[in-house]
Scaffold this motif. Structure first.
Motif, PDB file in Angstrom:
ATOM      1  N   GLU A 144     -26.363 -14.398  31.627  1.00 46.04           N
ATOM      2  CA  GLU A 144     -25.517 -14.715  32.776  1.00 46.04           C
ATOM      3  C   GLU A 144     -24.947 -16.134  32.694  1.00 46.04           C
ATOM      4  O   GLU A 144     -24.348 -16.603  33.641  1.00 46.04           O
ATOM      5  CB  GLU A 144     -26.301 -14.500  34.084  1.00 46.04           C
ATOM      6  CG  GLU A 144     -27.489 -15.423  34.233  1.00 46.04           C
ATOM      7  CD  GLU A 144     -28.288 -15.161  35.510  1.00 46.04           C
ATOM      8  OE1 GLU A 144     -28.945 -16.081  35.977  1.00 46.04           O
ATOM      9  OE2 GLU A 144     -28.228 -14.019  36.020  1.00 46.04           O
TER      10      GLU A 144
ATOM     11  N   SER B  19     -14.995 -10.613  42.310  1.00 41.34           N
ATOM     12  CA  SER B  19     -16.343 -11.192  42.407  1.00 41.34           C
ATOM     13  C   SER B  19     -17.332 -10.360  41.604  1.00 41.34           C
ATOM     14  O   SER B  19     -17.259  -9.134  41.600  1.00 41.34           O
ATOM     15  CB  SER B  19     -16.821 -11.211  43.859  1.00 41.34           C
ATOM     16  OG  SER B  19     -15.852 -11.780  44.679  1.00 41.34           O
ATOM     17  N   TYR B  20     -18.226 -11.066  40.910  1.00 46.27           N
ATOM     18  CA  TYR B  20     -19.400 -10.406  40.339  1.00 46.27           C
ATOM     19  C   TYR B  20     -20.491 -10.592  41.366  1.00 46.27           C
ATOM     20  O   TYR B  20     -20.605 -11.671  41.941  1.00 46.27           O
ATOM     21  CB  TYR B  20     -19.879 -11.134  39.075  1.00 46.27           C
ATOM     22  CG  TYR B  20     -19.035 -10.967  37.850  1.00 46.27           C
ATOM     23  CD1 TYR B  20     -18.989  -9.748  37.194  1.00 46.27           C
ATOM     24  CD2 TYR B  20     -18.340 -12.042  37.312  1.00 46.27           C
ATOM     25  CE1 TYR B  20     -18.238  -9.606  36.042  1.00 46.27           C
ATOM     26  CE2 TYR B  20     -17.586 -11.911  36.159  1.00 46.27           C
ATOM     27  CZ  TYR B  20     -17.545 -10.694  35.520  1.00 46.27           C
ATOM     28  OH  TYR B  20     -16.824 -10.554  34.379  1.00 46.27           O
ATOM     29  N   SER B  21     -21.318  -9.584  41.607  1.00 44.01           N
ATOM     30  CA  SER B  21     -22.415  -9.855  42.529  1.00 44.01           C
ATOM     31  C   SER B  21     -23.701  -9.224  42.037  1.00 44.01           C
ATOM     32  O   SER B  21     -23.700  -8.175  41.391  1.00 44.01           O
ATOM     33  CB  SER B  21     -22.071  -9.329  43.921  1.00 44.01           C
ATOM     34  OG  SER B  21     -21.786  -7.959  43.843  1.00 44.01           O
ATOM     35  N   ASP B  22     -24.812  -9.925  42.285  1.00 48.58           N
ATOM     36  CA  ASP B  22     -26.121  -9.307  42.101  1.00 48.58           C
ATOM     37  C   ASP B  22     -26.791  -9.299  43.471  1.00 48.58           C
ATOM     38  O   ASP B  22     -26.166  -9.622  44.477  1.00 48.58           O
ATOM     39  CB  ASP B  22     -26.949 -10.063  41.042  1.00 48.58           C
ATOM     40  CG  ASP B  22     -27.035 -11.549  41.327  1.00 48.58           C
ATOM     41  OD1 ASP B  22     -27.050 -11.922  42.504  1.00 48.58           O
ATOM     42  OD2 ASP B  22     -27.079 -12.330  40.357  1.00 48.58           O
ATOM     43  N   LYS B  23     -28.094  -8.973  43.508  1.00 45.94           N
ATOM     44  CA  LYS B  23     -28.761  -8.839  44.812  1.00 45.94           C
ATOM     45  C   LYS B  23     -28.801 -10.164  45.566  1.00 45.94           C
ATOM     46  O   LYS B  23     -28.804 -10.209  46.789  1.00 45.94           O
ATOM     47  CB  LYS B  23     -30.188  -8.304  44.611  1.00 45.94           C
ATOM     48  CG  LYS B  23     -30.188  -6.803  44.333  1.00 45.94           C
ATOM     49  CD  LYS B  23     -31.532  -6.354  43.803  1.00 45.94           C
ATOM     50  CE  LYS B  23     -31.396  -5.023  43.091  1.00 45.94           C
ATOM     51  NZ  LYS B  23     -32.368  -4.829  42.034  1.00 45.94           N
ATOM     52  N   SER B  25     -26.814 -13.264  45.001  1.00 44.56           N
ATOM     53  CA  SER B  25     -25.622 -14.020  45.384  1.00 44.56           C
ATOM     54  C   SER B  25     -24.357 -13.357  44.849  1.00 44.56           C
ATOM     55  O   SER B  25     -24.399 -12.468  43.989  1.00 44.56           O
ATOM     56  CB  SER B  25     -25.730 -15.437  44.828  1.00 44.56           C
ATOM     57  OG  SER B  25     -25.916 -15.368  43.432  1.00 44.56           O
ATOM     58  N   GLU B  26     -23.246 -13.836  45.375  1.00 47.06           N
ATOM     59  CA  GLU B  26     -21.967 -13.316  44.947  1.00 47.06           C
ATOM     60  C   GLU B  26     -21.230 -14.447  44.242  1.00 47.06           C
ATOM     61  O   GLU B  26     -21.275 -15.593  44.701  1.00 47.06           O
ATOM     62  CB  GLU B  26     -21.162 -12.853  46.161  1.00 47.06           C
ATOM     63  CG  GLU B  26     -20.046 -11.913  45.768  1.00 47.06           C
ATOM     64  CD  GLU B  26     -19.207 -11.513  46.967  1.00 47.06           C
ATOM     65  OE1 GLU B  26     -19.264 -10.350  47.357  1.00 47.06           O
ATOM     66  OE2 GLU B  26     -18.484 -12.384  47.486  1.00 47.06           O
ATOM     67  N   TYR B  27     -20.596 -14.136  43.140  1.00 48.70           N
ATOM     68  CA  TYR B  27     -19.921 -15.176  42.381  1.00 48.70           C
ATOM     69  C   TYR B  27     -18.441 -14.846  42.288  1.00 48.70           C
ATOM     70  O   TYR B  27     -18.054 -13.856  41.677  1.00 48.70           O
ATOM     71  CB  TYR B  27     -20.549 -15.293  40.985  1.00 48.70           C
ATOM     72  CG  TYR B  27     -19.979 -16.409  40.174  1.00 48.70           C
ATOM     73  CD1 TYR B  27     -20.020 -17.733  40.648  1.00 48.70           C
ATOM     74  CD2 TYR B  27     -19.403 -16.167  38.933  1.00 48.70           C
ATOM     75  CE1 TYR B  27     -19.489 -18.763  39.904  1.00 48.70           C
ATOM     76  CE2 TYR B  27     -18.868 -17.197  38.196  1.00 48.70           C
ATOM     77  CZ  TYR B  27     -18.911 -18.495  38.674  1.00 48.70           C
ATOM     78  OH  TYR B  27     -18.385 -19.513  37.949  1.00 48.70           O
ATOM     79  N   ARG B  28     -17.621 -15.663  42.948  1.00 44.87           N
ATOM     80  CA  ARG B  28     -16.184 -15.389  42.956  1.00 44.87           C
ATOM     81  C   ARG B  28     -15.532 -15.918  41.696  1.00 44.87           C
ATOM     82  O   ARG B  28     -15.472 -17.120  41.475  1.00 44.87           O
ATOM     83  CB  ARG B  28     -15.541 -16.033  44.188  1.00 44.87           C
ATOM     84  CG  ARG B  28     -15.722 -15.226  45.454  1.00 44.87           C
ATOM     85  CD  ARG B  28     -15.232 -15.992  46.648  1.00 44.87           C
ATOM     86  NE  ARG B  28     -13.785 -15.889  46.814  1.00 44.87           N
ATOM     87  CZ  ARG B  28     -13.055 -16.830  47.402  1.00 44.87           C
ATOM     88  NH1 ARG B  28     -13.612 -17.946  47.819  1.00 44.87           N
ATOM     89  NH2 ARG B  28     -11.750 -16.665  47.542  1.00 44.87           N
ATOM     90  N   THR B  67     -11.482  -6.791  43.376  1.00 50.07           N
ATOM     91  CA  THR B  67     -12.350  -6.707  44.546  1.00 50.07           C
ATOM     92  C   THR B  67     -11.467  -6.666  45.805  1.00 50.07           C
ATOM     93  O   THR B  67     -11.747  -5.963  46.764  1.00 50.07           O
ATOM     94  CB  THR B  67     -13.295  -7.931  44.603  1.00 50.07           C
ATOM     95  OG1 THR B  67     -13.949  -8.051  43.348  1.00 50.07           O
ATOM     96  CG2 THR B  67     -14.332  -7.800  45.696  1.00 50.07           C
TER      97      THR B  67
END
Lengths: 281, 287
Positions: A144, B19-23, B25-28, B67
């Motif tokens: 990542e 945006s990529y997101s995991d559980k 946080s979200e990353y714009r 998105t």
């Protein structure tokens, strides 16, 4: 730590219809603490040469000596070469597989059998060297991270086993200008402060010309030029092969062609700046 | 770039967010991108690692979907599944790493793969493959296995595979970062010819500033936002533009600035060693 190539030749797929000679009778001496740059057009054998440094490829003919002894003589000498010569491949980040940065960087030292209590320190030191904060990055997944950070993880993994020689294949390819500068600064520090021998394969010479000691130019597996960096750069060879010259030297050569007087072989922006200022004043 | 065809928008990007997101946080990655690319344009996308360049261009043929906002190719929305095959036939993509794109047992087969899937007569396929191989200088390697080629040759094979499909637009994501300067120039020349002679739209991602200077239009991206859209000449004319894009000024530009500070009267838009040499010779003849 020094490396010597004696009459090294290598043929890919020997004995098949697509056999291709990749290295022809290469002779090289890289002294302890030296920084060698290897240049050559695509397909000239640069990566093949690199893979001979730690026995990933064995010469079809000739010998590779590490501190005077043949690395391919026995299993033990080969193992020792793999530990002492750190190889950083093109796009090393494609080879990351650990689930955390710590695991990734510790992989080398663990496999070379370093004691467990030493490994923690080795990983921390190596991450610091490449500019990755230990506490911040150790538990993160390497997958990542950004491109530049991944490249640093891969480099830290190679440095963790404390190699005496580090060989890098196009290490700046795909990095942005800030990432390039960071990498060049890191390797310069390792070379100057820890005395690591550096073998740097590249197409881009401008940034490292002021730092390196010697230059090897390959073409279709043959040595076309080899010697102190500035002497080799001063010959018309690189231009003939369509290879990159330092920006300063491109300007110097251009001015000479127009009949201007330029001293020596300027490779830095400072040097060419002085030459131009004395021309126009 | 001329004629009426250039007036038509090939690609329209409207308020694009991604945006990529995991559980946790979200990353714009992309923030409110607005962009039109006309047919026949020759565009470079420049910016530091991680700024969103690759994410942006992957939206241009629906490999990634917005998105929020929209991307249209020839008026077709990329998030309309029925249009996707039409869109992908119009916009071909060459990626950064050729190793992940090549899979056939010989070079020729790899180059033919895409075009074979277009239901063309066999004779046409042959001609297109020949042409694509020749334009990348690969004819002598046609029967070699791709994994035995050098990095540069592999990348040329990947480009040839797209060229054979003769798309309207070709998107290249740092295709030359592993090539030597000579092959780099060859690839640039081939791409330029595709644009000039065949009107193929080119979108070229790079962080090599000297390469970026060759294009008609430069779009600079930083932290997921467009920070400059104009000619390369204008981009390097003021230090604030490269600074805003997180780009270190190339040595030639730095040298010109230093000489100017020392009172050497140089024209402001020098961008290559050759141009600097000419300018200095001009100065000397005036003195």
């Amino acid at each position: 730590m020094s490396i010597e190539f004696r009459n090294v030749s290598y043929i890919y797929s020997k004995g098949t219809p697509i056999a291709r000679q990749s290295l022809k009778d290469i002779n090289l001496t890289i002294n302890n603490g030296e920084w060698l740059v290897v240049m050559g057009p695509t397909g000239s054998g640069k990566s093949t040469l690199l893979q001979h440094l730690n026995g990933l490829l064995k010469p079809t003919a000739g010998t590779v000596l590490l501190d005077g002894s043949d690395i391919n003589a026995a299993k033990s000498s080969l193992k020792s070469a793999r530990e002492k010569v750190g190889l950083v491949f093109q796009y090393p980040e494609h080879q990351l597989f650990g689930s955390t940065v710590f695991e990734e960087v510790a992989y080398g030292p663990e496999n070379f059998g370093f004691p467990k209590d030493e490994i923690l320190g080795m990983v921390e030191a190596s991450m610091n060297t490449v500019g990755l904060d230990f506490a911040k990055f150790k538990d993160r997944s390497p997958h990542e991270l950004s491109g530049g950070e991944k490249r640093r993880v891969a480099l830290a993994g190679v440095l963790a086993s404390r190699p005496g020689i580090i060989a890098l294949d196009e290490p700046t390819a795909g990095l942005d200008s800030a990432g390039k500068k960071h990498l060049v600064d890191t390797i310069t520090r390792l070379n100057r402060e820890s005395g690591i021998t550096v073998i740097w394969v590249t197409h881009e010479i401008t940034e490292i010309a002021p730092l390196a000691d010697s230059l090897l130019v390959l073409e279709q597996g043959n040595t076309r030029g080899y010697g102190p960096l500035r002497d080799t750069l001063a010959s018309p060879l690189l231009g003939e092969l369509g290879l990159d010259l330092p920006v300063a030297l491109q300007i110097a050569n251009g001015l000479r062609k127009q009949g201007k007087q330029i001293q020596g072989c300027p490779v830095t922006i400072d040097e060419i700046e002085q030459e131009i200022l004395s021309l126009v004043r | 770039m001329s004629g009426e065809a250039t007036l038509k928008n090939l690609i329209e990007v409207c308020n694009l967010e991604f945006s990529y997101s995991d559980k946790v946080s979200e990353y714009r990655v992309l923030k409110d991108i607005n962009l039109n690319i006309q047919k026949g344009e020759f565009v470079t996308v420049l910016g530091p690692n991680g700024c969103g360049k690759s994410t942006l261009v992957r939206h241009l043929n629906g490999l990634l979907l917005p998105t929020a906002g929209s991307v249209k190719v020839n008026g077709f929305l990329t998030n309309d599944e029925i249009s996707l095959s039409t869109i992908r036939r119009s916009v071909g993509m060459v990626f950064q790493n050729p190793d992940t794109q090549l899979f056939a047992s010989v070079v020729e087969e790899d180059v033919a793969f895409g075009v074979e899937n277009m239901c063309l007569p066999r004779a046409d396929i042959k001609i297109r493959v020949e042409k694509a191989l020749a334009s990348m200088g690969l004819t002598e390697y046609r029967y070699h296995p791709p994994h035995r080629l050098s990095g540069g040759q592999k990348q040329k094979t990947a480009i040839a595979g797209i060229l054979a499909m003769e798309p309207e637009c070709i998107v290249l994501d740092e295709p030359t970062s592993m090539l030597d300067p000579k092959s780099r120039a060859e690839v640039m020349k081939a791409i330029r010819e595709l644009n000039l002679n065949h009107g193929i739209t080119v979108i070229y991602v790079t962080h090599d500033t000297s390469e970026a200077l060759c294009f008609d239009r430069l779009i600079a991206l930083n932290s997921g936002e467009i920070v400059f859209d104009g000619t390369p000449k204008k981009f390097f004319s003021k230090p604030e533009y490269p600074a805003r894009a997180g780009i270190i000024v190339p040595p030639i530009i730095e040298l010109v600035e230093r000489l100017t500070v020392h009172g050497v009267a140089l024209p402001p838009d020098i961008k290559s060693p050759e141009e600097l040499v000419d300018a200095i010779c001009q100065l000397n003849s005036e003195m």
